[in-house]
Design an enzyme around this catalytic site. Structure first.
Site, PDB file in Angstrom:
ATOM      1  N   ASP A  91      29.115  48.089  49.644  1.00  0.00           N
ATOM      2  CA  ASP A  91      29.478  47.081  50.636  1.00  0.00           C
ATOM      3  C   ASP A  91      28.813  45.783  50.202  1.00  0.00           C
ATOM      4  O   ASP A  91      27.579  45.670  50.213  1.00  0.00           O
ATOM      5  CB  ASP A  91      28.992  47.508  52.026  1.00  0.00           C
ATOM      6  CG  ASP A  91      29.440  46.540  53.125  1.00  0.00           C
ATOM      7  OD1 ASP A  91      29.766  45.377  52.804  1.00  0.00           O
ATOM      8  OD2 ASP A  91      29.444  46.939  54.309  1.00  0.00           O
ATOM      9  N   LEU A  92      29.609  44.805  49.774  1.00  0.00           N
ATOM     10  CA  LEU A  92      29.048  43.575  49.223  1.00  0.00           C
ATOM     11  C   LEU A  92      28.234  42.788  50.239  1.00  0.00           C
ATOM     12  O   LEU A  92      27.457  41.907  49.866  1.00  0.00           O
ATOM     13  CB  LEU A  92      30.172  42.694  48.664  1.00  0.00           C
ATOM     14  CG  LEU A  92      30.978  43.298  47.508  1.00  0.00           C
ATOM     15  CD1 LEU A  92      32.038  42.321  47.033  1.00  0.00           C
ATOM     16  CD2 LEU A  92      30.064  43.689  46.350  1.00  0.00           C
ATOM     17  N   HIS A 175      42.537  30.684  33.271  1.00  0.00           N
ATOM     18  CA  HIS A 175      43.302  31.494  32.329  1.00  0.00           C
ATOM     19  C   HIS A 175      44.317  30.686  31.527  1.00  0.00           C
ATOM     20  O   HIS A 175      44.738  31.117  30.450  1.00  0.00           O
ATOM     21  CB  HIS A 175      43.989  32.660  33.045  1.00  0.00           C
ATOM     22  CG  HIS A 175      45.127  32.288  33.934  1.00  0.00           C
ATOM     23  ND1 HIS A 175      44.946  31.868  35.230  1.00  0.00           N
ATOM     24  CD2 HIS A 175      46.462  32.260  33.706  1.00  0.00           C
ATOM     25  CE1 HIS A 175      46.126  31.607  35.770  1.00  0.00           C
ATOM     26  NE2 HIS A 175      47.056  31.836  34.880  1.00  0.00           N
ATOM     27  N   LYS A 179      45.861  30.758  26.963  1.00  0.00           N
ATOM     28  CA  LYS A 179      47.237  31.016  26.545  1.00  0.00           C
ATOM     29  C   LYS A 179      47.444  30.618  25.089  1.00  0.00           C
ATOM     30  O   LYS A 179      46.914  29.619  24.606  1.00  0.00           O
ATOM     31  CB  LYS A 179      48.216  30.273  27.459  1.00  0.00           C
ATOM     32  CG  LYS A 179      48.298  30.881  28.868  1.00  0.00           C
ATOM     33  CD  LYS A 179      49.294  30.151  29.734  1.00  0.00           C
ATOM     34  CE  LYS A 179      49.449  30.824  31.098  1.00  0.00           C
ATOM     35  NZ  LYS A 179      50.128  32.122  31.015  1.00  0.00           N
ATOM     36  N   GLU A 213      56.486  27.237  40.106  1.00  0.00           N
ATOM     37  CA  GLU A 213      56.606  28.633  40.510  1.00  0.00           C
ATOM     38  C   GLU A 213      57.836  28.809  41.393  1.00  0.00           C
ATOM     39  O   GLU A 213      58.142  27.950  42.221  1.00  0.00           O
ATOM     40  CB  GLU A 213      55.366  29.076  41.278  1.00  0.00           C
ATOM     41  CG  GLU A 213      54.068  28.962  40.505  1.00  0.00           C
ATOM     42  CD  GLU A 213      52.865  29.328  41.362  1.00  0.00           C
ATOM     43  OE1 GLU A 213      52.524  30.525  41.399  1.00  0.00           O
ATOM     44  OE2 GLU A 213      52.303  28.435  42.003  1.00  0.00           O
ATOM     45  N   HIS A 237      43.739  23.889  36.816  1.00  0.00           N
ATOM     46  CA  HIS A 237      44.681  24.153  35.726  1.00  0.00           C
ATOM     47  C   HIS A 237      45.246  22.878  35.103  1.00  0.00           C
ATOM     48  O   HIS A 237      45.210  22.694  33.880  1.00  0.00           O
ATOM     49  CB  HIS A 237      45.845  25.013  36.236  1.00  0.00           C
ATOM     50  CG  HIS A 237      45.447  26.371  36.696  1.00  0.00           C
ATOM     51  ND1 HIS A 237      44.409  27.074  36.127  1.00  0.00           N
ATOM     52  CD2 HIS A 237      45.961  27.182  37.652  1.00  0.00           C
ATOM     53  CE1 HIS A 237      44.296  28.242  36.734  1.00  0.00           C
ATOM     54  NE2 HIS A 237      45.226  28.329  37.658  1.00  0.00           N
TER      55      HIS A 237
END
EC number: 1.1.1.49
Length: 487
Positions: A91-92, A175, A179, A213, A237
């Site tokens: 349990d964090l 991320h 790429k 998107e 990003h």
């Protein structure tokens, strides 16, 4: 990219969507490739939604397999991958539970990597709990975005984490920097004499960076309605991609050389005067529409979204960089949800020839352009004019494909796979340094503040389109248009 580095990879949020769709599939691909992960490397998942290791492996089989079996699953490799995985139920919210984690990893070899695939509100409590049981030594910590809500909250998180981990231990992941086409952009610019002399204001007319998107907010309405596109996509990003495109050649590809040059770009961004925001910034919100034949709802009717929400789902910006290389060149940034297509790309429009004996088409700006496609397919294309076959000197646009798959047998490495291997092997170049993050927040904040103070709602746009018409009008003022509008 082979390694013999032993590691213990501790995954917080081990049953979450990010772990299932990205992190564990990326680790499996590295495992299946052979030689990328040390045989002694272990993965320890942390969660509280399953009871034990057996239950967790069942969860992994159900939720991870669909993301790694698209081209057929090697069951032998999968079974050996599962052998790497252990599980600790924690349990964090209870710091005392971290004694269980300490006991689980204390006998495991190598560097410890703590990946926080959780909400940012848990970053500081997790780091403090790790320190309380002595797990902050010989370790690296990976922080997912968003890191804060504004500059103040971002600094608060960084200050607290920085009290526990040194800056060289902290890996702030974006991320998009992992790429393959972004890596190839660096190779094209700094490995070839062809492009670098042209990569400047004298030869570049404008640059577009788009992350579009088709999806809406899906099940993230509660989170997104308190975040919006500017915080969710632009601050990290898009500004990171801009800094990669516009940076000066680094001294070397080591971590600080690359990040020093990116920081110089972020600090050179022309501050936006609040009085000019209406001219250089467009915010929108999607309404009901049709995407690929399917009716989709308006943002304000999505689960978890306030009916009178003024949160933006679309942002378009005109950005200028005040330095010798880029002065006067407009950078157009754009991101949005429920748009006409899923695409992420960088478009470098070169200037027209100063005089043409071949007709007006050669005098058109953008006749020469470089298009770096990041998703859904990863390609780089160089567009130029060529003579059409037949009588007369009629020009047509053609493109040269930089088809890397024809030259290299090995497939392209997925972004998360590359970045996770970089964490394990201690490579920081593709991760965001704290001063970069602060510079990005500092530039974005005047826009956030002006929108918060304004009574103007976001401009509506129908789902399945490319956003508000004002985004196109902004480019028209500079005698240009978005790439899809020209096509």
């Amino acid at each position: 990219m082979q390694t013999d580095s032993s590691f213990t990879f501790v995954l917080f949020g081990g049953t979450g969507d990010l772990a299932m769709r990205k992190i564990l599939p990326a680790l499996f691909e590295a495992h299946r490739a052979g030689g990328m992960l040390a045989d002694s490397g272990k993965i320890v998942a942390v969660a509280r939604h399953v009871a034990d290791r057996a239950g967790y492996l069942e969860w992994v089989n159900e939720h991870v397999k669909p993301h790694v079996s698209k081209n057929g699953l090697d069951e032998t490799a999968w079974a050996s991958f599962l052998d790497r995985i252990d599980f600790v139920k924690i349990d964090l919210g209870k710091a005392e539970d971290f004694v269980l984690l300490r006991d689980a990893v204390s006998g495991l070899p190598g560097i410890r990597v703590f990946y926080l695939a959780t909400g940012p509100s848990l970053f500081v409590p997790i780091c403090r709990a790790l320190a309380s049981v002595g797990l902050n030594e010989n370790s690296r910590i990976v922080l997912e975005k968003p890191l804060g809500y504004d500059l103040k909250s971002s600094n608060a998180i960084n200050d607290a984490v920085g009290e526990i981990f040194a800056e060289e231990q902290i890996y702030r992941i974006d991320h998009y920097l992992g790429k393959e086409p972004v890596q190839n952009l660096l190779a094209l610019r700094f490995g070839n004499v062809l492009f670098e002399p042209l990569w400047r204001r004298e030869w570049v007319e404008s640059i577009q960076i788009t992350i579009a998107e088709e999806l809406g907010v899906e099940a993230r309405g509660d989170f997104y309605d308190n975040t919006g596109a500017l915080r969710d996509m632009v601050q990290n990003h898009l500004l990171q991609l801009l800094s990669i495109v516009a940076m000066e050649p680094p001294h070397s590809m080591d971590s600080d050389s690359v990040r020093d040059e990116k920081l110089r770009v972020l600090r050179a961004l022309k501050p936006i005067d609040p009085r000019d925001i209406g001219k250089v910034a467009v915010r929108g919100q999607y309404h009901a529409g049709v995407i690929r034949g399917n009716a989709v709802p308006a943002y304000a009717t999505e689960p978890g979204v306030k009916p009178d929400s003024t949160t933006e789902t679309f942002v378009a910006l005109k950005v200028e960089i005040e330095n010798w290389r880029w002065a006067g060149v407009p950078f157009f940034l754009r991101t949005g949800k429920r748009l006409a297509d899923r695409v992420a790309e960088i478009v470098v429009n070169f200037r027209a020839v100063p005089h043409s004996a071949l007709g007006a088409s050669a005098l058109r700006g953008g006749a020469n352009r470089l298009v770096i496609r990041l998703q859904p397919n990863e390609t780089i294309r160089l567009y130029c004019l060529a003579k059409q076959p037949g009588e007369g000197m009629n020009l047509a646009s053609v493109h040269l494909d930089l088809a890397f798959d024809r030259f290299f047998r090995e497939g392209q490495m997925e972004a998360y796979q590359r970045l996770l291997l970089d964490v394990i092997n201690g490579r920081l170049a593709l991760f965001v340094r704290r001063d970069e993050q602060e510079a990005a927040w500092r530039w974005v904040e005047p826009i956030l503040n002006e929108w918060a103070a304004s009574n103007k709602p976001p401009k509506p746009y129908a789902s399945g389109t490319w956003g508000p018409a004002a985004a196109s009008a902004m480019l028209a003022q500079h005698d240009t248009c978005w790439l899809e509008e020209e096509n």
